[in-house]
Design an enzyme around this catalytic site. Structure first.
Site, PDB file in Angstrom:
ATOM      1  N   ASN A   1       9.540   3.434  -0.382  1.00 55.34           N
ATOM      2  CA  ASN A   1       9.561   4.257   0.652  1.00 55.34           C
ATOM      3  C   ASN A   1      10.887   4.944   0.950  1.00 55.34           C
ATOM      4  OD1 ASN A   1       6.995   4.521   1.246  1.00 55.34           O
ATOM      5  ND2 ASN A   1       7.177   3.432   3.304  1.00 55.34           N
TER       6      ASN A   1
ATOM      7  N   GLU B   1       0.867  -1.029  -0.101  1.00 56.65           N
ATOM      8  CA  GLU B   1       0.122   0.047  -0.005  1.00 56.65           C
ATOM      9  C   GLU B   1       0.800   1.269  -0.055  1.00 56.65           C
ATOM     10  OE1 GLU B   1      -3.421   0.234  -0.226  1.00 56.65           O
ATOM     11  OE2 GLU B   1      -2.563   2.405  -0.532  1.00 56.65           O
ATOM     12  N   PHE B   2       0.701   2.131  -0.933  1.00 58.89           N
ATOM     13  CA  PHE B   2       1.406   3.482  -0.862  1.00 58.89           C
ATOM     14  C   PHE B   2       0.856   4.591  -0.680  1.00 58.89           C
ATOM     15  CE2 PHE B   2       2.825   0.367  -4.050  1.00 58.89           C
ATOM     16  CZ  PHE B   2       4.201   0.287  -3.869  1.00 58.89           C
TER      17      PHE B   2
ATOM     18  N   GLY C   1       8.933  12.490   9.480  1.00 62.42           N
ATOM     19  CA  GLY C   1       8.551  11.419  10.770  1.00 62.42           C
ATOM     20  C   GLY C   1       7.402  10.786  10.000  1.00 62.42           C
TER      21      GLY C   1
ATOM     22  N   LYS D   1       8.021  -1.910  -2.503  1.00 59.65           N
ATOM     23  CA  LYS D   1       7.568  -1.080  -1.440  1.00 59.65           C
ATOM     24  C   LYS D   1       8.668  -0.667  -0.541  1.00 59.65           C
ATOM     25  CE  LYS D   1       5.066   0.832   1.669  1.00 59.65           C
ATOM     26  NZ  LYS D   1       4.237   2.098   1.150  1.00 59.65           N
TER      27      LYS D   1
ATOM     28  N   CYS E   1       5.873   5.612   9.104  1.00 59.97           N
ATOM     29  CA  CYS E   1       6.555   4.596   7.746  1.00 59.97           C
ATOM     30  C   CYS E   1       8.082   4.894   7.679  1.00 59.97           C
ATOM     31  CB  CYS E   1       5.792   4.998   6.753  1.00 59.97           C
ATOM     32  SG  CYS E   1       4.020   4.275   6.905  1.00 59.97           S
TER      33      CYS E   1
ATOM     34  N   PHE F   1       8.521  15.993  -2.878  1.00 55.60           N
ATOM     35  CA  PHE F   1       9.184  15.563  -1.821  1.00 55.60           C
ATOM     36  C   PHE F   1      10.583  16.118  -1.769  1.00 55.60           C
ATOM     37  CE2 PHE F   1       7.085  12.152   0.692  1.00 55.60           C
ATOM     38  CZ  PHE F   1       5.978  12.044  -0.078  1.00 55.60           C
TER      39      PHE F   1
ATOM     40  N   ARG G   1       2.955   9.657  15.460  1.00 52.17           N
ATOM     41  CA  ARG G   1       3.999   8.589  15.581  1.00 52.17           C
ATOM     42  C   ARG G   1       5.202   9.333  15.029  1.00 52.17           C
ATOM     43  NH1 ARG G   1       1.038   3.344  13.425  1.00 52.17           N
ATOM     44  NH2 ARG G   1      -0.203   5.063  12.176  1.00 52.17           N
TER      45      ARG G   1
HETATM   46  P1  NAD Z   1      -1.889   0.933  12.879  1.00 49.92           P
HETATM   47  O1  NAD Z   1      -1.120   0.803  13.868  1.00 49.92           O
HETATM   48  O2  NAD Z   1      -2.766   2.243  12.666  1.00 49.92           O
HETATM   49  O3  NAD Z   1      -2.881  -0.102  12.736  1.00 49.92           O
HETATM   50  C1  NAD Z   1      -2.757  -1.516  12.868  1.00 49.92           C
HETATM   51  C2  NAD Z   1      -3.839  -2.137  13.639  1.00 49.92           C
HETATM   52  O4  NAD Z   1      -3.734  -3.634  13.712  1.00 49.92           O
HETATM   53  C3  NAD Z   1      -4.269  -1.685  15.027  1.00 49.92           C
HETATM   54  O5  NAD Z   1      -5.496  -1.491  15.017  1.00 49.92           O
HETATM   55  C4  NAD Z   1      -4.165  -2.967  15.685  1.00 49.92           C
HETATM   56  O6  NAD Z   1      -5.061  -3.287  16.864  1.00 49.92           O
HETATM   57  C5  NAD Z   1      -4.382  -4.057  14.745  1.00 49.92           C
HETATM   58  N1  NAD Z   1      -3.658  -5.417  15.114  1.00 49.92           N
HETATM   59  C6  NAD Z   1      -2.519  -5.723  15.684  1.00 49.92           C
HETATM   60  N2  NAD Z   1      -2.191  -7.203  15.904  1.00 49.92           N
HETATM   61  C7  NAD Z   1      -3.555  -7.612  15.220  1.00 49.92           C
HETATM   62  C8  NAD Z   1      -3.920  -8.897  15.413  1.00 49.92           C
HETATM   63  N3  NAD Z   1      -3.021 -10.131  15.789  1.00 49.92           N
HETATM   64  N4  NAD Z   1      -5.108  -9.250  14.935  1.00 49.92           N
HETATM   65  C9  NAD Z   1      -5.982  -8.232  14.363  1.00 49.92           C
HETATM   66  N5  NAD Z   1      -5.666  -7.173  14.473  1.00 49.92           N
HETATM   67  C10 NAD Z   1      -4.394  -6.678  14.970  1.00 49.92           C
HETATM   68  O7  NAD Z   1      -0.998   0.460  11.401  1.00 49.92           O
HETATM   69  P2  NAD Z   1      -1.046   1.396   9.923  1.00 49.92           P
HETATM   70  O8  NAD Z   1      -0.641   2.916  10.352  1.00 49.92           O
HETATM   71  O9  NAD Z   1      -2.403   0.978   9.391  1.00 49.92           O
HETATM   72  O10 NAD Z   1       0.062   0.545   9.385  1.00 49.92           O
HETATM   73  C11 NAD Z   1      -0.293  -0.939   9.145  1.00 49.92           C
HETATM   74  C12 NAD Z   1       0.653  -1.505   8.027  1.00 49.92           C
HETATM   75  O11 NAD Z   1       0.852  -0.719   6.824  1.00 49.92           O
HETATM   76  C13 NAD Z   1       2.170  -1.336   8.495  1.00 49.92           C
HETATM   77  O12 NAD Z   1       2.858  -2.243   8.086  1.00 49.92           O
HETATM   78  C14 NAD Z   1       2.706  -0.059   7.855  1.00 49.92           C
HETATM   79  O13 NAD Z   1       3.898   0.012   7.435  1.00 49.92           O
HETATM   80  C15 NAD Z   1       1.845  -0.131   6.423  1.00 49.92           C
HETATM   81  N6  NAD Z   1       1.526   1.073   5.923  1.00 49.92           N
HETATM   82  C16 NAD Z   1       1.189   2.297   6.557  1.00 49.92           C
HETATM   83  C17 NAD Z   1       0.987   3.645   5.996  1.00 49.92           C
HETATM   84  C18 NAD Z   1       0.386   4.753   6.815  1.00 49.92           C
HETATM   85  O14 NAD Z   1       0.525   5.725   6.375  1.00 49.92           O
HETATM   86  N7  NAD Z   1       0.190   4.714   8.037  1.00 49.92           N
HETATM   87  C19 NAD Z   1       0.892   3.623   4.422  1.00 49.92           C
HETATM   88  C20 NAD Z   1       1.379   2.341   3.785  1.00 49.92           C
HETATM   89  C21 NAD Z   1       1.680   1.269   4.520  1.00 49.92           C
HETATM   90  C1  UDX Z   2       4.729   7.585   3.215  1.00 53.43           C
HETATM   91  C2  UDX Z   2       4.613   7.346   1.896  1.00 53.43           C
HETATM   92  O1  UDX Z   2       4.713   8.667   1.067  1.00 53.43           O
HETATM   93  C3  UDX Z   2       3.525   6.547   1.400  1.00 53.43           C
HETATM   94  O2  UDX Z   2       3.692   6.136   0.127  1.00 53.43           O
HETATM   95  C4  UDX Z   2       3.669   5.429   2.214  1.00 53.43           C
HETATM   96  O3  UDX Z   2       2.490   4.346   2.073  1.00 53.43           O
HETATM   97  C5  UDX Z   2       3.749   5.636   3.677  1.00 53.43           C
HETATM   98  O4  UDX Z   2       4.503   6.599   4.005  1.00 53.43           O
HETATM   99  P1  UDX Z   2       3.051   9.421   4.971  1.00 53.43           P
HETATM  100  O5  UDX Z   2       4.182   8.877   6.041  1.00 53.43           O
HETATM  101  O6  UDX Z   2       1.720   9.299   5.343  1.00 53.43           O
HETATM  102  O7  UDX Z   2       3.370   8.384   3.661  1.00 53.43           O
HETATM  103  O8  UDX Z   2       3.228  10.841   4.683  1.00 53.43           O
HETATM  104  P2  UDX Z   2       4.301  11.687   3.747  1.00 53.43           P
HETATM  105  O9  UDX Z   2       3.313  12.932   2.883  1.00 53.43           O
HETATM  106  O10 UDX Z   2       5.145  10.797   2.633  1.00 53.43           O
HETATM  107  O11 UDX Z   2       5.407  12.402   4.605  1.00 53.43           O
HETATM  108  C6  UDX Z   2       6.191  11.691   5.371  1.00 53.43           C
HETATM  109  C7  UDX Z   2       7.050  12.852   5.918  1.00 53.43           C
HETATM  110  O12 UDX Z   2       7.917  13.128   5.120  1.00 53.43           O
HETATM  111  C8  UDX Z   2       6.208  13.960   6.743  1.00 53.43           C
HETATM  112  O13 UDX Z   2       6.914  13.941   8.125  1.00 53.43           O
HETATM  113  C9  UDX Z   2       6.307  15.121   5.918  1.00 53.43           C
HETATM  114  O14 UDX Z   2       6.506  16.087   6.646  1.00 53.43           O
HETATM  115  C10 UDX Z   2       7.701  14.698   5.506  1.00 53.43           C
HETATM  116  N1  UDX Z   2       8.226  15.508   4.060  1.00 53.43           N
HETATM  117  C11 UDX Z   2       7.456  14.920   3.140  1.00 53.43           C
HETATM  118  C12 UDX Z   2       8.944  16.379   4.192  1.00 53.43           C
HETATM  119  O15 UDX Z   2       9.830  16.788   5.083  1.00 53.43           O
HETATM  120  N2  UDX Z   2       9.439  17.015   2.854  1.00 53.43           N
HETATM  121  C13 UDX Z   2       8.702  16.680   1.832  1.00 53.43           C
HETATM  122  O16 UDX Z   2       9.101  17.232   0.597  1.00 53.43           O
HETATM  123  C14 UDX Z   2       7.648  15.719   1.918  1.00 53.43           C
END
Ligand code: NAD
Ligand code: UDX
Length: 429
Positions: free
Chosen positions: A208, A151-152, A257, A204, A260, A249, A327
């Site tokens: 990132n 997922e992106f 921060g 992926k 991810c 970017f 986070r």
């Molecule tokens: P998150 O911490 O917001 O959510 C994770 C969820 O999983 C929580 O609600 C937790 O209770 C649940 N969980 C944990 N263990 C479990 C289990 N055994 N059974 C059922 N549920 C369970 O995480 P997130 O930010 O959504 O990220 C999830 C994944 O996606 C990570 O690997 C992350 O790297 C990836 N990802 C995140 C983003 C983003 O922008 N947050 C984007 C792309 C990919």
């Molecule tokens: C990122 C990736 O962009 C996304 O594809 C992946 O699925 C999850 O991780 P996210 O962390 O949600 O997404 O936000 P993003 O917009 O990428 O920003 C990440 C961090 O980089 C933020 O702290 C942002 O402030 C910082 N950033 C981004 C910069 O400092 N400069 C930039 O030009 C862009």
């Protein structure tokens, strides 16, 4: 199609809502009973633009249910998405505890063919490990496939990103799984790349880490701009018009921060190490990112000499705009330092205050930027929320004790600020 999304966090809940909005029947499953109870009641556990409205729509249409039972999720779906967290362990490796627990749960409930899709960001070969684990636990008695569909999406624009991605990557091991995923993603008008599992997992991490590298690159250039008197924003624009580079970017600031980039850069370094390659480039990316926090503190110290007994007003706490996610937010490390050195910190964030209170209880939270700045010795901008771009600087100047403005995201016009008598410092300007 009947789908389950296991893990209803930022990625899982958006995935569940969007697929339901596209007409599928979806179960959102989580082991967190309180979260599931709240979701049942229509209460969204975090802030993401447009998500509350979409959830309401699909729940009313009866296409999205929530459950704490993995058995129910397996029983009632053809495709199971794993979207649980994969946080960093000490040393940088991804913690796969939740992924393994889910695979075990699925194995325990499997009675007929299911496609299990890892959407969480996982180290290479995790898909193969999940496949081995489930095959071992089921004794090979039940057919299933494992696929990888990274997922992106970005937080703050998650629905738009999910619905209109730049590309869809499908790492598959069988024709059956490829067909199912092609059918599911048929309505999406973007390139679709079909690979093996390990290649999809690598795409992926490589994506990132590349984006994090772009940010650290521009931040390193911003350090040079400060030394030679160039303006980083114009440098970034000038670079960005080159289509081979692109402007995205290239915003210099206090650094990246979020949940991810920091963890995924660390994990990719460890994956490389495990494969016998020392990824020094990425080690430097992480180091430059840490350095940005120090640069901002140095600008503030240049203006105030010391932090002790100064009142600092912080505008923006979330790691990026349009989210309440704290986070790995740069604000946490920066505010911790200010407090440790004896400053009083007041802060304002349009969405992240509730989450910030858990992490930063010693901060005084205010409802508007101007109240936050009242009687302060400096304003520090740490998140580029749109509303900070249109601040009334004259009004700000009036309420402050000392006219110091440290713009950690380069959102303000330095000339306008200086014309009003501010000591202004941006990042690389
Ligand atoms: P998150 O911490 O917001 O959510 C994770 C969820 O999983 C929580 O609600 C937790 O209770 C649940 N969980 C944990 N263990 C479990 C289990 N055994 N059974 C059922 N549920 C369970 O995480 P997130 O930010 O959504 O990220 C999830 C994944 O996606 C990570 O690997 C992350 O790297 C990836 N990802 C995140 C983003 C983003 O922008 N947050 C984007 C792309 C990919
Ligand atoms: C990122 C990736 O962009 C996304 O594809 C992946 O699925 C999850 O991780 P996210 O962390 O949600 O997404 O936000 P993003 O917009 O990428 O920003 C990440 C961090 O980089 C933020 O702290 C942002 O402030 C910082 N950033 C981004 C910069 O400092 N400069 C930039 O030009 C862009």
């Amino acid at each position: 199609m009947r789908l389950s999304v296991i893990g209803t966090g930022y990625v899982g809940l958006v995935t569940a809502a969007c697929f339901a909005d596209l007409g599928h029947h979806v179960i959102g499953m989580d082991r967190d009973a309180e979260r599931i109870r709240r979701l049942h009641d229509g209460d969204v556990p975090f802030y993401e633009p447009g998500l509350a409205e979409m959830l309401q729509r699909v729940q009313q249409a009866d296409r999205l249910q929530f459950s704490t039972s993995i058995g129910e999720a397996v029983e009632r779906s053809d495709v199971l998405f794993i979207t649980v967290g994969t946080p960093s362990k000490e040393g940088g490796d991804a913690d796969l505890g939740a992924v393994t627990a889910v695979a075990e749960g699925i194995a325990g409930a499997l009675t007929g063919y299911r496609l299990i899709v890892e959407k969480s960001t996982v180290p290479v070969r995790t898909g193969a490990r999940i496949r081995d684990q489930i095959a071992r636990l089921t004794g090979g008695a039940v057919p299933f496939d494992v696929a990888c569909n990274p997922e992106f999406l970005r937080e703050g624009s998650a629905i738009e990103d999910f619905m209109h991605p730049d590309r869809i990557v499908l790492g598959v091991t069988s024709e059956r799984s490829e067909q199912l995923l092609r059918e599911l993603y048929a309505p999406f008008a973007c390139p679709l790349l079909v690979t093996d599992l390990t290649t999809a997992e690598t795409i992926k991490h490589a994506s990132n880490a590349f984006l994090a590298m772009k940010i650290s690159y521009i931040n390193a250039v911003s350090a040079i701009c400060e030394r030679v008197g160039a303006d980083i924003r114009q440098v970034a624009d000038g670079m960005g018009y080159d289509r081979r580079i692109g402007r995205a970017f290239l915003d210099a600031g206090v650094g990246y921060g979020g949940s991810c980039f920091p963890k995924d850069v660390a994990a990719f370094i460890r994956i490389a190490e495990g494969a016998g390659y020392k990824f020094r480039l990425l080690e430097e990316v992480a180091r430059i990112n840490d350095e940005q926090r120090e640069t901002l503190l140095r600008h503030l110290r240049d203006a105030l000499r010391v932090f002790a007994d100064r009142t600092i007003a912080v505008f923006g706490l979330a790691y990026k705009p349009n989210t309440d996610d704290m986070r790995e937010a740069p604000s946490v490390a920066i505010i911790d330092r200010l407090l440790r050195e004896g400053a009083a910190v007041r802060a304002y964030d349009p969405a992240a205050e509730t989450n910030a209170r858990q992490l930063l209880p010693a901060v005084t939270y205010c409802p508007t930027p101007y109240e936050t700045a009242s009687d302060s010795d400096a304003v520090v901008i740490l998140t580029e929320w749109d509303e900070f771009r249109s601040l009334d600087l004259a009004r700000l100047r009036e309420v402050m004790r000392r006219p110091v403005l440290i713009d950690g995201r380069n959102v303000l016009d330095p000339q306008a600020a200086r014309a009003l008598g501010f000591h202004y410092a941006g990042m690389g300007r």
